[in-house]
Design a protein around this motif. Structure first.
Motif, mmCIF file in Angstrom:
data_model
loop_
_atom_site.group_PDB
_atom_site.id
_atom_site.type_symbol
_atom_site.label_atom_id
_atom_site.label_comp_id
_atom_site.label_asym_id
_atom_site.label_seq_id
_atom_site.Cartn_x
_atom_site.Cartn_y
_atom_site.Cartn_z
ATOM 1 N N PRO B 31 0.812 -1.212 0.000
ATOM 2 C CA PRO B 31 0.000 0.000 0.000
ATOM 3 C C PRO B 31 0.853 1.274 0.000
ATOM 4 C CG PRO B 31 -0.747 -1.493 1.718
ATOM 5 C CD PRO B 31 0.518 -2.059 1.166
ATOM 6 N N ILE B 270 -7.452 -1.756 0.645
ATOM 7 C CA ILE B 270 -6.299 -1.161 -0.039
ATOM 8 C C ILE B 270 -5.182 -0.942 0.981
ATOM 9 C CG2 ILE B 270 -5.449 0.941 -1.187
ATOM 10 C CD1 ILE B 270 -8.147 1.102 -2.618
ATOM 11 N N THR B 285 -4.905 1.931 7.053
ATOM 12 C CA THR B 285 -6.143 2.417 6.441
ATOM 13 C C THR B 285 -5.991 3.877 6.016
ATOM 14 O OG1 THR B 285 -7.451 0.836 7.698
ATOM 15 C CG2 THR B 285 -8.632 2.719 6.823
ATOM 16 N N GLY B 288 -4.899 3.786 2.699
ATOM 17 C CA GLY B 288 -6.033 3.444 1.836
ATOM 18 C C GLY B 288 -6.883 4.653 1.481
ATOM 19 N N ALA B 320 -8.630 -3.974 -5.568
ATOM 20 C CA ALA B 320 -8.189 -3.998 -4.180
ATOM 21 C C ALA B 320 -8.665 -5.260 -3.473
ATOM 22 C CB ALA B 320 -8.705 -2.763 -3.452
#
Lengths: 320, 329
Positions: B31, B270, B285, B288, B320
């Protein structure tokens, strides 16, 4: 091991981003450097309705005639936050002028004031803005007046009495509120007109078919239908036709091409013509960019159309 | 022995196989690599991407998603999903508007909104635990209930608030330097949740539940309490997201949450948190939501056709989720 490495990378990244922030405090140069080229931002509330698609066709046709103009069209996807973000992006991109049809007018007050502060003029199309002080012009349909005209059309045909049902667009939508309030402002003057059911079918023809079939089951004694747009009205017309019912009067708003065809065929009683705001809004934008002023700030007319005058408005080549 | 190892692994205290593992590291870092690549790509595609005002915009635009995705991360780590979040955000937004319109002060308003949104989470957790039903189905139903409640609370139309308190008026627009205050509050929540998941007993149980529910159960963990806690936190964050949604649009839109849509799930996966549960981190996150925010921002700046934008956004979500499930083992 890997976990701590991950942490280090995140840390490095955060620092890198903060450095980027610090280093790019200088603003970008305006995108249009040559004086003759214009970039017009068009913020649409959503793209799923035929009138928006017609708008796109008309915008593209207009662009062919104006090679010195570029447009940035955004799709609000029926969402206030998305539309705010769209307009913020237009301000960053330094468009020369913003044309906006608000999904929810009150939500745009803040971001449009930012546009004004950034020196970007705003023109409202299709729907009015909550704070008109930000706009230099508007090309809008008066949805309240359209709702009232539709009500008058229906009430007159029914002779001032009867049971009617209403199919609304998406709850909470500005257009829906205006078209409903305008409608009620007239209907409430006739005590013998009874609204027996009032449901939401989200401006969609397919949903209107389902919703109206159910209404018809529950209320066999219906005299008239008011739909917030032609799409839903045409859904009801289809249900009535399939059921072989001919004595229920249906009215809607928009005056789209297949609605006019249904009126000519005698299946659909009447509609209120809504004018697609393009190319008028683009002409106004270009006029403002070139001369620094706009000539008109008017509402577009709401014209009732029934079988008697439909020929006059029907254009087989129309895009809407 | 094997079960014990797995369990120890999952609660993440000591890692017996903590040898250098290039493949695993790549998975964890993908990521971050993605974000850096996207950052470079966006800068080269648009000459305004790397301006201070645009980066401020991006941070403002991702904040609401960030609050919602934080709650979702916790639920996904337990191996469940919470589709009710977007409905809950709508409900909270309209509740904020209606309470303010009725002259409530900001503090009691915030408390009531958070209580209401957490209650939705509590109901989710209890129903799923007692009836042992797929969380997908229950929370989907709860989403519809919440959208209905939003319309009920708002009286079927967007609530406009007169005489708004300055605090609510400026909550979303205030900035500290170039960074929106909203985003700083977001980082604060992420830090607290990170510490909660990594340093507390309940946090470790949340990971363990997602790793293997049966193992957790036989180890004496009260699965119902852990799961319900995760859902309450998710509901709480939906309430916070609702408050910020209101402050951003300054009206109570009964459909406000629908913009978040599948992005809430997408941001979490993601960021590398596995849909199967047990693995991932709330910190990732943030990566993301930034990836999603930068993509949406860049698509606008570059001037992609609106339909191309929708297709790209949809493909990213599919991509994703595929990546997330492929790397399960």
């Amino acid at each position: 091991m890997k976990r701590s490495l991950g942490k280090i990378v995140v840390l490095v990244l955060v620092i890198a981003m903060l450095l980027t922030f610090a280093s790019c405090a200088k603003e970008a140069e305006p995108t249009s450097t040559t004086g003759e080229d214009f970039l017009i931002g068009i913020s649409q509330p959503f793209m799923g309705h035929p009138i928006r698609q017609a708008g796109t066709v008309l915008i593209n046709a207009w662009l062919e005639e104006h090679p010195d103009v570029e447009v940035m069209v955004t799709d609000g996807q029926l969402n206030a936050a998305k539309q705010i973000a769209d307009i913020e992006d237009m301000i960053t991109k330094k468009v020369d002028i913003i044309l906006v049809a608000a999904h929810q007018s009150p939500t745009l007050v803040g971001v449009l004031r930012e546009a004004k502060a950034a020196g970007i003029p705003v023109i409202a199309f299709d729907r009015t803005l909550t704070d008109p002080s930000v706009q230099v012009g508007m090309v809008v349909n008066d949805d309240y007046a359209a709702g009232a005209s539709a009500a008058q059309l229906l009430v007159d045909k029914l002779g001032g009495k009867g049971n009617i049902v209403v199919l609304q667009g998406p709850a909470g939508n500005t257009t829906v509120t205006l078209r409903q309030d305008g409608f009620l402002s007239v209907v409430n003057k006739y005590p013998d007109i009874k609204i027996v059911d009032d449901q939401v079918a989200n401006f969609q023809r397919v949903q209107a078919v389902d919703v109206f079939e159910n209404i018809l089951q529950a209320n066999p004694d219906i005299d008239g239908i008011y739909c917030h747009n032609d799409e839903m009205a045409l859904g009801c017309v289809k249900v009535l036709k399939d059921a072989g019912i001919t004595d229920i009067i249906t009215v809607g708003i928009d005056g789209q091409k297949d609605a006019l065809e249904a009126i000519m065929a005698g299946d659909y009683y009447g509609t209120i013509r809504k004018v697609v705001e393009f190319p008028a809004a683009l002409d106004m934008a270009l006029e403002y960019l070139k001369t620094g002023k706009t000539t008109s700030m008017n509402y577009l007319d709401s014209i009732p159309i029934t079988k008697e005058n439909v020929e006059q408005y029907y254009d087989p080549d129309a895009v809407f | 022995m094997k079960i014990k190892n797995t369990f120890m692994n999952l609660i993440g205290n000591n890692d017996p196989a903590s040898k250098f593992n290039r493949k695993k590291m790549l998975t964890t870092l993908s990521p971050v690599i993605g974000l850096v690549a996207l950052f470079i790509l966006a800068s080269s595609l648009s000459n305004v991407f790397l301006t201070a005002s645009n980066l401020t915009n991006v941070l403002r635009q991702v904040s609401v998603l960030g609050f919602a995705a934080l709650g979702m991360t916790i639920v996904i780590i337990t191996g469940n999903i919470d589709l009710s979040i977007i409905g809950n955000v709508s409900m909270s937004t309209t509740l904020v508007a209606v309470l303010l319109q009725n002259g409530w002060d900001v503090v009691p308003m915030i408390l009531v909104v958070l209580l209401a949104s957490s209650t939705i989470g509590l109901l989710n957790g209890l129903i799923i635990s007692y009836f042992k039903i797929e969380s997908f189905v229950i929370t989907m139903g709860m989403q519809v209930v919440c959208f209905g409640l939003s319309l009920f609370i708002a009286g079927g139309r967007t609530v406009i608030v007169d005489n708004l308190a300055p605090f609510m008026l400026n909550l979303a627009s205030n900035k500290l330097g170039m960074i929106p205050v909203m985003f700083i509050i977001l980082l604060g929540f992420y830090t607290v949740f990170y510490i909660f998941t990594k340093k507390t007993k309940m946090g470790r149980y949340i990971y363990a539940l997602g790793g293997n529910e049966e193992v957790s159960y036989v180890s004496g963990v009260n699965v119902t309490i852990v799961r319900t806690t995760a859902y309450i936190l998710s509901g709480l964050m939906a309430g916070v997201a609702g408050i910020f949604t209101f402050s951003r649009s300054l009206c109570g839109d009964p459909a406000a949450g629908s913009a978040l849509g599948m992005y809430v799930v997408a941001a979490v996966v993601i960021g590398g948190t596995k849909m199967s549960g047990g693995r991932g981190s709330v910190l990732f996150t943030i990566i993301g939501i930034l990836i999603i925010g930068i993509i949406n921002n860049t698509l606008n700046l570059v001037g992609f056709e609106y339909y191309a934008q929708q297709i790209i956004q949809g493909l990213i979500i599919i991509f994703a989720v595929v990546i997330s499930s492929k790397k399960r083992r």
